[in-house]
Design an enzyme around this catalytic site. Structure first.
Site, mmCIF file in Angstrom:
data_model
loop_
_atom_site.group_PDB
_atom_site.id
_atom_site.type_symbol
_atom_site.label_atom_id
_atom_site.label_comp_id
_atom_site.label_asym_id
_atom_site.label_seq_id
_atom_site.Cartn_x
_atom_site.Cartn_y
_atom_site.Cartn_z
ATOM 1 N N ARG A 58 -6.588 -5.197 9.503
ATOM 2 C CA ARG A 58 -7.925 -5.847 9.190
ATOM 3 C C ARG A 58 -7.564 -7.418 10.348
ATOM 4 O O ARG A 58 -8.481 -7.718 10.234
ATOM 5 C CB ARG A 58 -7.931 -6.137 8.185
ATOM 6 N N GLU A 95 5.927 -3.844 -4.245
ATOM 7 C CA GLU A 95 6.952 -3.674 -5.807
ATOM 8 C C GLU A 95 7.848 -3.171 -5.237
ATOM 9 O O GLU A 95 8.854 -2.970 -6.602
ATOM 10 C CB GLU A 95 5.609 -4.027 -6.025
#
Ligand code: AMP
Length: 173
Positions: A58, A95
């Protein structure tokens, strides 16, 4: 001036449970809102940068429009294995596990004034990895710009001492 926040759609539990995904497509499909974003970026960075560094994917949308408007170049930071020539690579923690970004070793001339751009700043891991690639070419980092900043995740602090600019901030989920 349009308030841009209404053009961001929040999609709970995408791409996985617990994530509230900030969907920028309503903004991209609204001509005046999209033009306002690019016009503001043009005003902010005119004559201040040599090259935009866009992050896949993006970031490329913002980088392309802005590079055209400023008449400057747009260098690409991509996922592994996408760039064909010799690359620098930088890995960063997610994560669970790690991810890697790559940039061509000749993406821009050394000592260029660089603007990093992406759609969203969360923990800052992605942007930090991209900046570390730019620094391999002795870039002068002018700023890192984002449409959206999830300020409760501390990305701005993580990117310090580099300057961060964002249009829309969320102070909590
Ligand atoms: P981070 O490395 O944690 O700053 O994450 C930033 C990258 O992940 C950007 O390329 C974003 O497009 C994407 N991202 C992270 N969190 C979200 C979210 N809640 N909604 C949409 N995109 C996100």
């Amino acid at each position: 001036m349009l308030d841009l926040k209404p053009f961001i759609r929040e999609v709970p539990d995408f791409p996985q449970p617990g994530i509230v995904f900030k969907d920028i497509t309503p903004l991209l499909t609204n001509g005046p809102a999209w033009q306002q974003v690019i016009d503001q970026l043009v005003e902010r960075y005119r004559n201040k940068i040599d090259i935009i560094l866009g992050i896949e994917s993006r970031g490329f949308i913002f980088g392309s429009a802005l590079a055209y408007a400023l008449g400057c170049g747009h260098a690409l930071v991509r996922k592994p294995g996408k760039l064909p020539a010799a690359t620098f690579a930088a890995s960063y923690e997610l994560e669970y596990g790690t991810d890697t970004l790559e940039m061509h070793q000749d993406a821009f001339p050394p000592n260029s004034r660089v603007l990093l751009i992406d759609d969203l700043l969360a923990t800052g891991g992605t942007a930090q990895a991209a900046l570390s690639l730019a620094e391999k070419l002795q870039a002068h980092i002018i700023e890192a710009a984002f449409l959206i900043e999830l300020s409760f995740l501390g990305g701005r602090e993580r990117l310090a001492p580099h300057a961060v600019f964002s249009f829309i901030r969320y102070d909590g989920e």
